[in-house]
Design a protein around this motif. Structure first.
Motif, PDB file in Angstrom:
ATOM      1  N   ALA A 142       0.822  -1.208   0.000  1.00 30.81           N
ATOM      2  CA  ALA A 142       0.000   0.000   0.000  1.00 30.81           C
ATOM      3  C   ALA A 142       0.853   1.252   0.000  1.00 30.81           C
ATOM      4  CB  ALA A 142      -0.937  -0.004   1.214  1.00 30.81           C
ATOM      5  N   LEU A 143       2.018   1.181   0.630  1.00 32.06           N
ATOM      6  CA  LEU A 143       2.929   2.323   0.619  1.00 32.06           C
ATOM      7  C   LEU A 143       3.531   2.533  -0.769  1.00 32.06           C
ATOM      8  CD1 LEU A 143       4.810   1.732   4.002  1.00 32.06           C
ATOM      9  CD2 LEU A 143       2.932   3.309   3.560  1.00 32.06           C
ATOM     10  N   LEU A 144       3.793   1.450  -1.478  1.00 37.28           N
ATOM     11  CA  LEU A 144       4.402   1.566  -2.801  1.00 37.28           C
ATOM     12  C   LEU A 144       3.453   2.190  -3.823  1.00 37.28           C
ATOM     13  CD1 LEU A 144       6.234  -1.895  -3.020  1.00 37.28           C
ATOM     14  CD2 LEU A 144       7.227   0.332  -2.469  1.00 37.28           C
ATOM     15  N   THR A 145       2.156   1.921  -3.699  1.00 39.10           N
ATOM     16  CA  THR A 145       1.174   2.453  -4.662  1.00 39.10           C
ATOM     17  C   THR A 145       0.538   3.759  -4.188  1.00 39.10           C
ATOM     18  OG1 THR A 145      -0.604   1.126  -3.650  1.00 39.10           O
ATOM     19  CG2 THR A 145       0.639   0.128  -5.473  1.00 39.10           C
ATOM     20  N   ARG A 146       0.990   4.286  -3.060  1.00 47.11           N
ATOM     21  CA  ARG A 146       0.349   5.485  -2.500  1.00 47.11           C
ATOM     22  C   ARG A 146       0.479   6.682  -3.434  1.00 47.11           C
ATOM     23  NH1 ARG A 146       2.508   9.645   0.820  1.00 47.11           N
ATOM     24  NH2 ARG A 146       0.900  10.778   1.982  1.00 47.11           N
ATOM     25  N   SER A 147       1.656   6.900  -4.014  1.00 48.38           N
ATOM     26  CA  SER A 147       1.842   8.072  -4.862  1.00 48.38           C
ATOM     27  C   SER A 147       0.945   8.013  -6.088  1.00 48.38           C
ATOM     28  CB  SER A 147       3.312   8.181  -5.285  1.00 48.38           C
ATOM     29  OG  SER A 147       3.704   7.032  -6.020  1.00 48.38           O
ATOM     30  N   SER A 148       0.797   6.831  -6.685  1.00 40.45           N
ATOM     31  CA  SER A 148      -0.082   6.695  -7.852  1.00 40.45           C
ATOM     32  C   SER A 148      -1.534   6.913  -7.467  1.00 40.45           C
ATOM     33  CB  SER A 148       0.102   5.314  -8.487  1.00 40.45           C
ATOM     34  OG  SER A 148       1.410   5.151  -8.988  1.00 40.45           O
ATOM     35  N   ARG A 149      -1.924   6.389  -6.333  1.00 38.53           N
ATOM     36  CA  ARG A 149      -3.309   6.587  -5.889  1.00 38.53           C
ATOM     37  C   ARG A 149      -3.594   8.056  -5.601  1.00 38.53           C
ATOM     38  NH1 ARG A 149      -3.889   4.696  -1.251  1.00 38.53           N
ATOM     39  NH2 ARG A 149      -1.894   3.660  -0.826  1.00 38.53           N
ATOM     40  N   ARG A 150      -2.629   8.730  -5.004  1.00 36.92           N
ATOM     41  CA  ARG A 150      -2.806  10.167  -4.738  1.00 36.92           C
ATOM     42  C   ARG A 150      -2.904  10.952  -6.037  1.00 36.92           C
ATOM     43  NH1 ARG A 150       1.433  12.769  -0.819  1.00 36.92           N
ATOM     44  NH2 ARG A 150       0.023  14.513  -1.176  1.00 36.92           N
ATOM     45  N   ALA A 151      -2.053  10.634  -6.990  1.00 29.66           N
ATOM     46  CA  ALA A 151      -2.100  11.336  -8.273  1.00 29.66           C
ATOM     47  C   ALA A 151      -3.428  11.106  -8.976  1.00 29.66           C
ATOM     48  CB  ALA A 151      -0.942  10.877  -9.156  1.00 29.66           C
ATOM     49  N   ALA A 152      -3.934   9.884  -8.926  1.00 32.49           N
ATOM     50  CA  ALA A 152      -5.223   9.584  -9.562  1.00 32.49           C
ATOM     51  C   ALA A 152      -6.350  10.342  -8.881  1.00 32.49           C
ATOM     52  CB  ALA A 152      -5.477   8.080  -9.523  1.00 32.49           C
ATOM     53  N   ALA A 153      -6.344  10.373  -7.563  1.00 33.02           N
ATOM     54  CA  ALA A 153      -7.426  11.047  -6.838  1.00 33.02           C
ATOM     55  C   ALA A 153      -7.373  12.561  -7.043  1.00 33.02           C
ATOM     56  CB  ALA A 153      -7.332  10.717  -5.348  1.00 33.02           C
ATOM     57  N   ARG A 154      -6.167  13.120  -7.073  1.00 32.88           N
ATOM     58  CA  ARG A 154      -6.057  14.563  -7.301  1.00 32.88           C
ATOM     59  C   ARG A 154      -6.515  14.938  -8.705  1.00 32.88           C
ATOM     60  NH1 ARG A 154      -0.103  15.835  -4.571  1.00 32.88           N
ATOM     61  NH2 ARG A 154      -0.796  15.758  -2.382  1.00 32.88           N
TER      62      ARG A 154
END
Length: 470
Positions: A142-154
């Motif tokens: 979950a830590l590894l995919t956090r940046s991608s998830r944040r970018a998608a949500a933003r």
């Protein structure tokens, strides 16, 4: 061993104090609940109860316009009220709040998991005691995919924000269109009312001739049908006016019975060819709906990257401490690893990749359709202007003929059937001219909305819709 001692020294006291201080600290950052009752949905009883802050306006033409409903509402003030008070826009602003909350949630770190267990010896014996185990773990994947998830949500929040801006632009266009429509229908109503009053003058002559036997019903049908036809048109126009007025009240957030004083000319601004070319050149950089599609595509790119990262084995790392029934303490660590044998997240990757392709095709289709629509509207406006010019000259001729015919009829030099035929032709031409003016306003407003040009002019660039003189 140093890590184990540190864990033991930290965890065990915390477990002992959890019912007290630990519980207070855990609940210190918790959200609270408060009920929110539903509203009545009645709308404002008068325009004075509504506000239209210029700082919240999405277009410069609205942000710089003086809002003063005390002297009536012009086309721009109606658009300002619509942006500030439209119930549909309130719903979309709520959706923006949800998207921003989702973006906030996507940036939160996953909570670590604390596990605790205790074993009790079934049969007591010397030297035996209760056993326990205590562990603390964290989901590394979950830590590894956090940046991608944040970018998608933003990017998703940006898309919702741009969709809201586009909806505001469309609301402005709808407000201008309804403003023009109400004024045009009122002009038609005034023209039909004046025609009904004029025809009422000949009705006594027809009725007297019928009663005296000097006129048959076949001969009188022209006069009787003319009056009936005007009454029918009055009723149909009144129904259309009620609908347009109701739509405008709903758009502004007004109650059905709230008085609405519309003043000034209708909105109509036809762009120049140079403005159209400029808008076509930078269309993808300015239109909120196209920018929203671009943000949605960026969000999907981030989701696809997250799906690709998620194909790697899910990893969970933790540390633990335990004591057996013989009072022997052990300290260690744990690693959980998903074996990528069957799934490997291939299904989600395929879905995200197909979704990205769909969004790409949707964007390109929207740009192409917009360019074609703009060219079509320009051609329609040119045709409508030619028709309006020719029709205006024709109306002027018929108005002159109608006035001359009425003078001759009153002087006894013209029979009333001929007078009625001239009046009927004049009425049809007057109503057709008003309909063409309304269609011109509709097409010009639609073109401006497609262009996204905020500097095409203020309302009043063309003549207002007025009832032609009967």
């Amino acid at each position: 061993m140093r890590l184990s001692r540190l864990l033991r020294s930290c965890v065990e006291p915390c477990c002992l104090r959890l019912p007290g201080v630990g519980l207070v600290l855990a609940l210190a950052g918790c959200a609270s609940y408060a009920p929110q009752p539903l509203g009545t949905g009645q709308g404002a009883a008068e325009v004075g109860q509504l506000v239209a802050p210029t700082a919240a306006m999405p277009l410069p033409a609205l942000a710089t316009h003086r809002f003063d409903p005390s002297d009536g509402l012009d086309a721009t003030e109606v658009a300002m009220l619509a942006v500030a008070n439209s119930p549909d826009l309130r719903v979309k602003r709520g959706a923006l709040g949800i998207a921003r909350a989702q973006a906030f949630a996507a940036g939160l770190l996953p909570d670590p998991q604390l596990t605790f267990g205790e074993d009790f010896p079934r049969h007591g014996g010397p030297g035996l005691g209760n056993a326990f185990n205590l562990g603390l773990s964290e989901d590394v994947t979950a830590l590894l995919t956090r940046s991608s998830r944040r970018a998608a949500a933003r990017a998703q929040a940006d898309q919702v924000n741009l969709d809201l801006l586009w909806a505001e632009w469309q609301t402005v266009a709808q407000a201008r269109l309804l403003f023009d429509q109400v004024l045009n229908l009122r002009a038609q109503q005034a023209r039909l009312t004046s025609e009904q009053a004029a025809l009422a003058q000949v009705t006594p002559y027809i009725q007297a001739a019928l009663n005296a036997g000097n006129l048959s019903y076949d001969s009188a049908s022209a006069g009787l049908n003319a009056a009936a036809d005007v009454r029918r048109q009055l009723a149909d126009n009144a129904v259309a006016l009620h609908q347009a007025d109701s739509d405008l009240h709903g758009l502004l957030g007004l109650a059905a019975g709230a008085p609405l004083d519309l003043v000034g000319p209708p909105y109509q601004a036809v762009p120049t060819p140079a403005q159209v070319r400029q808008a076509l050149d930078d269309l993808p950089k300015r239109r909120p709906d196209l920018l929203a599609l671009q943000a949605g595509y960026a969000s999907q790119e981030a989701k696809l990257r997250a799906a690709v990262l998620a194909q790697f084995p899910a990893l969970t790392i933790g540390v633990n401490t335990a004591r057996d029934t013989s009072a022997v303490y052990t300290h260690g660590f744990s690693i959980g690893l998903t074996l990528p044998l069957f799934d490997r997240n291939r299904g989600n990757i395929a879905i995200e990749r197909a979704t990205r392709q769909q969004l790409k095709d949707d964007y390109e289709a929207r740009v192409l359709a917009t360019r074609n629509d703009m060219q079509r509207l320009l051609a329609d406006l040119a045709t409508l202007e030619q028709r309006r010019s020719a029709l205006a000259a024709h109306v002027q001729q018929l108005d002159d003929a109608s006035r001359a015919a009425e003078t001759s009829w009153r002087s006894g030099l013209l029979d009333w059937p001929t007078w009625l035929a001239i009046r009927s032709s004049t009425l049809s031409a007057d109503l057709e001219l008003l309909a063409v003016q309304q269609e011109q306003a509709k097409q010009s407003i639609a073109l401006e909305a497609l262009l996204g040009n905020t500097a095409l002019g203020e309302p009043g660039s063309s003549a207002p819709a007025q009832a032609p003189t009967p």
